[in-house]
Design a protein around this motif. Structure first.
Motif, PDB file in Angstrom:
ATOM      1  N   LYS A  37     -67.398  -7.589   4.880  1.00  0.00           N
ATOM      2  CA  LYS A  37     -67.327  -6.302   5.002  1.00  0.00           C
ATOM      3  C   LYS A  37     -65.964  -5.369   5.301  1.00  0.00           C
ATOM      4  O   LYS A  37     -65.554  -4.305   4.876  1.00  0.00           O
ATOM      5  CB  LYS A  37     -68.671  -5.957   5.198  1.00  0.00           C
ATOM      6  N   ARG A  38     -65.976  -5.931   6.616  1.00  0.00           N
ATOM      7  CA  ARG A  38     -64.759  -5.275   7.247  1.00  0.00           C
ATOM      8  C   ARG A  38     -63.513  -5.363   6.735  1.00  0.00           C
ATOM      9  O   ARG A  38     -62.739  -4.443   6.531  1.00  0.00           O
ATOM     10  CB  ARG A  38     -64.726  -5.621   8.984  1.00  0.00           C
ATOM     11  N   GLN A  41     -63.262  -3.310   3.518  1.00  0.00           N
ATOM     12  CA  GLN A  41     -63.023  -2.073   3.917  1.00  0.00           C
ATOM     13  C   GLN A  41     -61.558  -1.695   4.062  1.00  0.00           C
ATOM     14  O   GLN A  41     -61.091  -0.623   3.625  1.00  0.00           O
ATOM     15  CB  GLN A  41     -63.994  -1.329   5.138  1.00  0.00           C
ATOM     16  N   ASP A  42     -61.023  -2.709   4.885  1.00  0.00           N
ATOM     17  CA  ASP A  42     -59.557  -2.586   5.015  1.00  0.00           C
ATOM     18  C   ASP A  42     -58.668  -2.621   3.825  1.00  0.00           C
ATOM     19  O   ASP A  42     -57.763  -1.833   3.796  1.00  0.00           O
ATOM     20  CB  ASP A  42     -59.184  -3.702   6.325  1.00  0.00           C
ATOM     21  N   GLN A  45     -58.860   0.597   1.997  1.00  0.00           N
ATOM     22  CA  GLN A  45     -58.203   1.762   2.499  1.00  0.00           C
ATOM     23  C   GLN A  45     -56.566   1.663   2.275  1.00  0.00           C
ATOM     24  O   GLN A  45     -56.021   2.432   2.211  1.00  0.00           O
ATOM     25  CB  GLN A  45     -58.494   1.669   3.945  1.00  0.00           C
ATOM     26  N   ASN A  50     -61.071  -3.276  -5.879  1.00  0.00           N
ATOM     27  CA  ASN A  50     -62.239  -3.907  -5.425  1.00  0.00           C
ATOM     28  C   ASN A  50     -62.426  -4.981  -6.465  1.00  0.00           C
ATOM     29  O   ASN A  50     -63.115  -6.080  -5.997  1.00  0.00           O
ATOM     30  CB  ASN A  50     -63.408  -2.891  -5.306  1.00  0.00           C
TER      31      ASN A  50
END
Length: 72
Positions: A37-38, A41-42, A45, A50
């Motif tokens: 998940k982290r 997200q990176d 950003q 996706n």
């Protein structure tokens, strides 16, 4: 449960190694979804697509000839 006092030193060491391996496996099963998940997200950003992440995960479900899919 096994009586650990009855094990030889090599048997006890084997038991310890197996225990540590199982604890490591369980920790990874707990941590990896949060790590993914982290990282996702990176990736988002930074402008990553996706859909490419979804494809990379789906590729894990079926064997693929492409071992390292390109994510960018």
């Amino acid at each position: 449960m096994q009586d650990l006092t009855q094990l030889t030193d090599p048997q006890l060491e084997e038991h310890r190694v197996a225990l540590l391996a199982e604890l490591d496996r369980r920790n990874k099963l707990h941590d990896i979804p949060n790590d993914i998940k982290r990282l996702a997200q990176d990736f988002a950003q930074l402008g990553g697509d996706n859909a490419k992440l979804v494809t990379a995960v789906q590729d894990l479900e079926t064997p693929s000839s492409n071992e390292n899919p390109t994510l960018e």
